[in-house]
Scaffold this motif. Structure first.
Motif, short mmCIF file in Angstrom:
data_model
loop_
_atom_site.label_atom_id
_atom_site.label_comp_id
_atom_site.label_asym_id
_atom_site.label_seq_id
_atom_site.Cartn_x
_atom_site.Cartn_y
_atom_site.Cartn_z
N TYR A 1 32.92 45.61 10.49
CA TYR A 1 33.49 45.65 9.14
C TYR A 1 33.02 44.42 8.36
CZ TYR A 1 36.36 49.42 10.85
OH TYR A 1 36.78 50.63 11.37
N PHE A 2 32.59 44.68 7.12
CA PHE A 2 32.13 43.61 6.24
C PHE A 2 33.00 43.58 4.99
CE2 PHE A 2 28.21 42.38 8.28
CZ PHE A 2 27.77 43.51 8.95
N CYS A 3 33.45 42.40 4.62
CA CYS A 3 34.01 42.23 3.29
C CYS A 3 32.88 41.77 2.37
CB CYS A 3 35.16 41.23 3.29
SG CYS A 3 34.70 39.56 3.79
N ALA A 4 33.07 41.98 1.10
CA ALA A 4 32.06 41.58 0.12
C ALA A 4 32.76 41.30 -1.21
CB ALA A 4 31.01 42.67 -0.04
N ALA A 5 32.01 40.73 -2.13
CA ALA A 5 32.56 40.41 -3.44
C ALA A 5 31.43 40.38 -4.45
CB ALA A 5 33.28 39.06 -3.40
N GLN B 1 29.88 28.02 -3.33
CA GLN B 1 30.67 28.77 -4.32
C GLN B 1 30.42 30.26 -4.20
OE1 GLN B 1 31.82 28.52 -8.09
NE2 GLN B 1 33.26 27.03 -7.37
N GLN B 2 29.23 30.62 -3.72
CA GLN B 2 28.89 32.02 -3.64
C GLN B 2 29.30 32.66 -2.31
OE1 GLN B 2 28.47 33.22 -6.66
NE2 GLN B 2 26.58 34.27 -6.22
N GLN B 3 29.81 31.86 -1.36
CA GLN B 3 30.05 32.39 -0.04
C GLN B 3 31.33 33.20 0.04
OE1 GLN B 3 29.98 28.88 2.53
NE2 GLN B 3 28.08 29.60 3.43
N VAL B 4 31.31 34.14 0.97
CA VAL B 4 32.50 34.86 1.38
C VAL B 4 32.63 34.62 2.88
CG1 VAL B 4 33.62 37.10 1.61
CG2 VAL B 4 32.28 36.59 -0.44
N ALA C 1 37.87 35.04 2.77
CA ALA C 1 38.20 34.04 1.77
C ALA C 1 36.98 33.79 0.90
CB ALA C 1 38.64 32.75 2.45
N TYR C 2 37.22 33.51 -0.37
CA TYR C 2 36.12 33.26 -1.28
C TYR C 2 36.42 32.04 -2.13
CZ TYR C 2 39.22 35.46 -4.71
OH TYR C 2 40.30 35.76 -5.53
N GLU C 3 35.38 31.52 -2.77
CA GLU C 3 35.54 30.33 -3.61
C GLU C 3 35.38 30.64 -5.10
OE1 GLU C 3 36.79 27.82 -0.83
OE2 GLU C 3 36.39 27.20 -2.91
N ASN C 4 34.48 31.56 -5.39
CA ASN C 4 34.12 31.79 -6.79
C ASN C 4 35.21 32.61 -7.48
OD1 ASN C 4 32.94 32.45 -9.23
ND2 ASN C 4 30.91 32.75 -8.35
N THR C 5 35.94 32.00 -8.40
CA THR C 5 37.04 32.69 -9.07
C THR C 5 36.55 33.73 -10.07
OG1 THR C 5 37.13 30.88 -10.69
CG2 THR C 5 38.63 30.75 -8.81
N ALA C 6 35.24 33.79 -10.29
CA ALA C 6 34.69 34.80 -11.18
C ALA C 6 34.50 36.15 -10.48
CB ALA C 6 33.35 34.33 -11.74
N PHE C 7 34.61 36.16 -9.16
CA PHE C 7 34.53 37.44 -8.44
C PHE C 7 35.68 38.34 -8.90
CE2 PHE C 7 31.01 36.36 -6.15
CZ PHE C 7 31.17 35.52 -5.06
N ARG D 1 40.38 45.46 -6.97
CA ARG D 1 40.17 44.49 -8.04
C ARG D 1 41.34 43.52 -8.02
NH1 ARG D 1 36.16 45.12 -11.70
NH2 ARG D 1 35.19 47.16 -11.95
N PRO D 2 41.18 42.33 -8.56
CA PRO D 2 42.22 41.29 -8.43
C PRO D 2 43.45 41.51 -9.31
CG PRO D 2 40.32 40.45 -9.63
CD PRO D 2 39.94 41.80 -9.13
N ASP D 3 43.49 42.59 -10.05
CA ASP D 3 44.69 42.82 -10.86
C ASP D 3 45.81 43.51 -10.08
OD1 ASP D 3 43.46 45.76 -12.72
OD2 ASP D 3 43.12 45.07 -10.67
#
Lengths: 118, 112
Positions: free
Chosen positions: B88-92, B1-4, B24-30, B51-53
């Motif tokens: 390049y790194f993505c993060a969340a 759940q914590q992985q990106v 891609a990520y799993e945790n919808t709280a990110f 941000r996701p908005d």
């Protein structure tokens, strides 16, 4: 305008030796983070300081790892009895605000210390 | 759940082309998704964040596209230049949690 500095840039240690890695954050930055970056991987969180208080050390891999920031500025990451699996780049980052996540928490990274344990 | 999860691991693009890196990520709280650029021997530096908005954010030649329903986000580098060659790194992370969860990185090479 100095950024985050780290020393030494490279460290070679024999297995079992103790090492100390130094981080000088940007002046006035409240938050300080340590990360471990294995070859070909993204950084992994080790620990976080807010001023001199170590608020989170959940990422430290073992009790051989110890970090301090006694006066709320310079920080030292100490690794006792180094093992080969400790070989990695250790990154320090600082940010101005108290850590709360989000876009106002930009972390500024130092160049890292590459630790090689033989 | 914590992985990106980040792909591809490496990418070669001709000068002037478009570089695309996916995460891609799993945790919808990110709720904060930065991209970092790292040159050899240097620490990561923030490149652009979203941000996701919003579904897209553009800064110069760099664009983040965000798909909340698919839990995916991507970095597009337009008119790629040799100076863009880097990892390049993505993060969340979550607003309540300052820990950044990082992808594994993409080594980008721009061929002149």
């Amino acid at each position: 305008g100095a950024g985050v500095s780290q020393s030494p840039r490279y460290k070679v240690a024999k297995r079992g030796q103790d090492v100390a890695l130094r981080c000088d954050p940007i002046s006035g930055h409240v938050s300080l983070f340590w990360y471990q970056q294995a070859l070909g991987q993204g950084p992994e969180f080790l620990t976080y300081f807010q001023n001199e208080a170590q608020l989170d050390k959940s990422g430290l891999p073992s009790d051989r790892f110890f970090a301090e920031r006694p006066e709320g500025s310079v920080s030292t990451l100490k690794i006792q009895r180094t093992q080969q699996e400790d070989s990695a780049v250790y990154l320090c980052a600082s940010s101005f605000l108290r850590a709360s996540g989000g876009s106002y928490n930009e972390q500024f990274f130092g160049p890292g210390t590459r630790l090689t344990v033989l | 759940q914590q992985q990106v999860k980040q792909s591809p691991q490496s990418l070669i693009v001709q000068k002037g082309g478009i570089s695309i890196i996916n995460c891609a990520y799993e945790n919808t709280a990110f709720d904060y998704f930065p991209w970092y650029q790292q040159f050899p021997g240097k620490g990561p530096a923030l490149l652009i964040a979203i941000r996701p908005d919003v579904s897209e954010k553009k800064e110069g030649r760099f664009t983040i596209s965000f798909n909340k329903s698919a839990k995916q986000f991507s970095l597009h580098i337009m008119d790629s230049q040799p100076g863009d060659s880097a990892t390049y790194f993505c993060a969340a992370n979550m607003d309540s949690n300052y820990q950044l969860i990082w992808g594994a990185g993409t080594k980008l090479i721009i061929k002149p």
